[in-house]
Design an enzyme around this catalytic site. Sequence first.
Site, PDB file in Angstrom:
ATOM      1  N   LYS A   1       0.040  39.488   2.566  1.00  0.00           N
ATOM      2  CA  LYS A   1       0.230  38.045   2.739  1.00  0.00           C
ATOM      3  C   LYS A   1       1.623  37.601   2.292  1.00  0.00           C
ATOM      4  CE  LYS A   1      -3.664  38.268   0.424  1.00  0.00           C
ATOM      5  NZ  LYS A   1      -4.806  39.043   0.831  1.00  0.00           N
TER       6      LYS A   1
ATOM      7  N   GLU B   1      -1.256  39.320  11.481  1.00  0.00           N
ATOM      8  CA  GLU B   1      -2.603  38.810  11.745  1.00  0.00           C
ATOM      9  C   GLU B   1      -3.541  39.082  10.578  1.00  0.00           C
ATOM     10  OE1 GLU B   1      -3.659  37.052  14.865  1.00  0.00           O
ATOM     11  OE2 GLU B   1      -4.795  36.516  13.089  1.00  0.00           O
TER      12      GLU B   1
ATOM     13  N   VAL C   1      -4.692  36.668   7.030  1.00  0.00           N
ATOM     14  CA  VAL C   1      -5.773  35.690   6.839  1.00  0.00           C
ATOM     15  C   VAL C   1      -6.963  36.090   7.704  1.00  0.00           C
ATOM     16  CG1 VAL C   1      -6.422  33.244   6.960  1.00  0.00           C
ATOM     17  CG2 VAL C   1      -4.040  33.865   6.491  1.00  0.00           C
TER      18      VAL C   1
ATOM     19  N   ILE D   1      -9.687  39.000  12.532  1.00  0.00           N
ATOM     20  CA  ILE D   1     -10.165  37.893  13.360  1.00  0.00           C
ATOM     21  C   ILE D   1      -8.929  37.109  13.818  1.00  0.00           C
ATOM     22  CG2 ILE D   1     -11.621  35.805  13.415  1.00  0.00           C
ATOM     23  CD1 ILE D   1     -13.137  38.469  12.790  1.00  0.00           C
TER      24      ILE D   1
ATOM     25  N   GLY E   1     -14.312  47.088  -2.903  1.00  0.00           N
ATOM     26  CA  GLY E   1     -12.900  47.077  -2.511  1.00  0.00           C
ATOM     27  C   GLY E   1     -12.486  45.791  -1.820  1.00  0.00           C
TER      28      GLY E   1
ATOM     29  N   GLU F   1      -9.134  41.720  -4.891  1.00  0.00           N
ATOM     30  CA  GLU F   1      -7.777  42.232  -5.052  1.00  0.00           C
ATOM     31  C   GLU F   1      -7.739  43.204  -6.230  1.00  0.00           C
ATOM     32  OE1 GLU F   1      -4.999  41.085  -2.962  1.00  0.00           O
ATOM     33  OE2 GLU F   1      -6.810  40.528  -1.896  1.00  0.00           O
TER      34      GLU F   1
ATOM     35  N   ASP G   1      -5.128  34.075  -4.153  1.00  0.00           N
ATOM     36  CA  ASP G   1      -5.236  34.698  -2.822  1.00  0.00           C
ATOM     37  C   ASP G   1      -5.415  33.602  -1.763  1.00  0.00           C
ATOM     38  OD1 ASP G   1      -5.873  37.201  -1.072  1.00  0.00           O
ATOM     39  OD2 ASP G   1      -7.544  35.832  -0.706  1.00  0.00           O
TER      40      ASP G   1
ATOM     41  N   LYS H   1      -2.899  32.479   1.328  1.00  0.00           N
ATOM     42  CA  LYS H   1      -3.335  32.334   2.720  1.00  0.00           C
ATOM     43  C   LYS H   1      -3.041  30.921   3.236  1.00  0.00           C
ATOM     44  CE  LYS H   1      -6.802  35.981   2.335  1.00  0.00           C
ATOM     45  NZ  LYS H   1      -8.137  36.324   1.838  1.00  0.00           N
TER      46      LYS H   1
ATOM     47  N   GLY I   1     -14.247  43.574   5.990  1.00  0.00           N
ATOM     48  CA  GLY I   1     -14.137  44.871   5.343  1.00  0.00           C
ATOM     49  C   GLY I   1     -12.871  45.561   5.808  1.00  0.00           C
TER      50      GLY I   1
HETATM   51  N1  HSE Z   1      -9.407  39.718  -1.847  1.00  0.00           N
HETATM   52  C1  HSE Z   1      -9.409  39.175  -0.535  1.00  0.00           C
HETATM   53  C2  HSE Z   1     -10.665  38.343  -0.338  1.00  0.00           C
HETATM   54  C3  HSE Z   1      -9.317  40.288   0.473  1.00  0.00           C
HETATM   55  O1  HSE Z   1     -11.559  38.421  -1.175  1.00  0.00           O
HETATM   56  O2  HSE Z   1     -10.756  37.606   0.644  1.00  0.00           O
HETATM   57  C4  HSE Z   1      -8.949  39.838   1.853  1.00  0.00           C
HETATM   58  O3  HSE Z   1      -7.696  39.192   1.898  1.00  0.00           O
END
Ligand code: HSE
Length: 364
Positions: A132, A156, A159, A163, A213, A216, A227, A231, A329
């Site tokens: 990002k 892409e 965010v 998608i 996973g 972050e 985060d 975005k 994922g």
């Molecule tokens: N840590 C981020 C979230 C991962 O939970 O949305 C995807 O950007």
Amino acid sequence: MSVDFDLVLVGFGNVARRFVDLLHEQRAALARDFGVSANIVAIATRHGRIASPRGVDARSFERARTDTAAGTGDTRRFLRDLLAREAFARRARAGRLVLVETTTLDIRDGRPAIDHVRAALAAGAHVVTANKGPAAFAYASLSAMARRAGRRFLFEGAVMDGIPIFNLVHETLPTVRVTGFHGVVNATTNYILTEMEQGRSFADALAIMQAEGIAEADPSLDVDGWDAAAKASVLANALLGARMTPHDVEREGLNDRTAARIAAAARDGRRVKLVVSGGRTPRGRIRARVALEDLPANDLLAGLEGQQNALILDTDLLGEIAIVQRGSGLTQTAYALLSDLVAISRSDRDRPPVRPRARRGRTP
Ligand code: HSE
């Protein structure tokens, strides 16, 4: 016309590895339907580096995790030296070299990812990134640099994973102006909020997101709203023409009062969501914020369960466009890189060839 890309992977964590597998799995479809093939020519991580103009074996690199011949050290220097080698520089000048940037977000200033992107564009390479940072901190200058070089800078995956948001707007909504946005774009906090409604503790819910996973590497980036702020900054910069950084986004995260707030909202039939929003003030300034909001049950965002995300774009010609992500994922994030690669191949075909400035001597 077929397009054969040479890929330089900077960052080789879970997303990049899934991307390598996805390229392999989709190889036949990419060649058959889009005339696209891709060969990995370099990989650089904090732990090791490997490069060969003929191609490198990503799987054996993954096993070894280090290349003692190249040693470890600064990925910026590695990339600069690589791009100066004639075999790679030639591919860059031909518009066939692509930097695939997947290092982790540094919320202080987006570096070193921004430096990686700049170095690649300066050498004539295209850039695709799931990080990002570059678009959140330096969208305007990096896009201008890419335009001048006749190259693409695509993100892409920044965010809502793969998608389509940016490609959707840029490729399929000609003349439509996006005037604002709001949505839930952080999976970790939406999962935590949903689980807390069911009585699970904040710590247990976060631990699940870490184990999967999704959180972050530093989960406070999710929990404190950073985060989502990154975005929001990407969305405001790329869709509204802002020149902001995540530090300009008004920000709220989850805290020790959140459980009480969820309970109070539930008593009124409402749900608490971490909502990002952006738009113009009456004076024309672009603002973006991340805030906990109590939403009525019939609000589209209130219906998001677990890791689900959604973004609603306000537009001048089409009204509100809602984009909902119900599965997230690694595959979805890796797919963003793959779809950006195909977007580059399409723009290459559609545009007259642009000759980037030669670094030295004659352009072949
Ligand atoms: N840590 C981020 C979230 C991962 O939970 O949305 C995807 O950007």
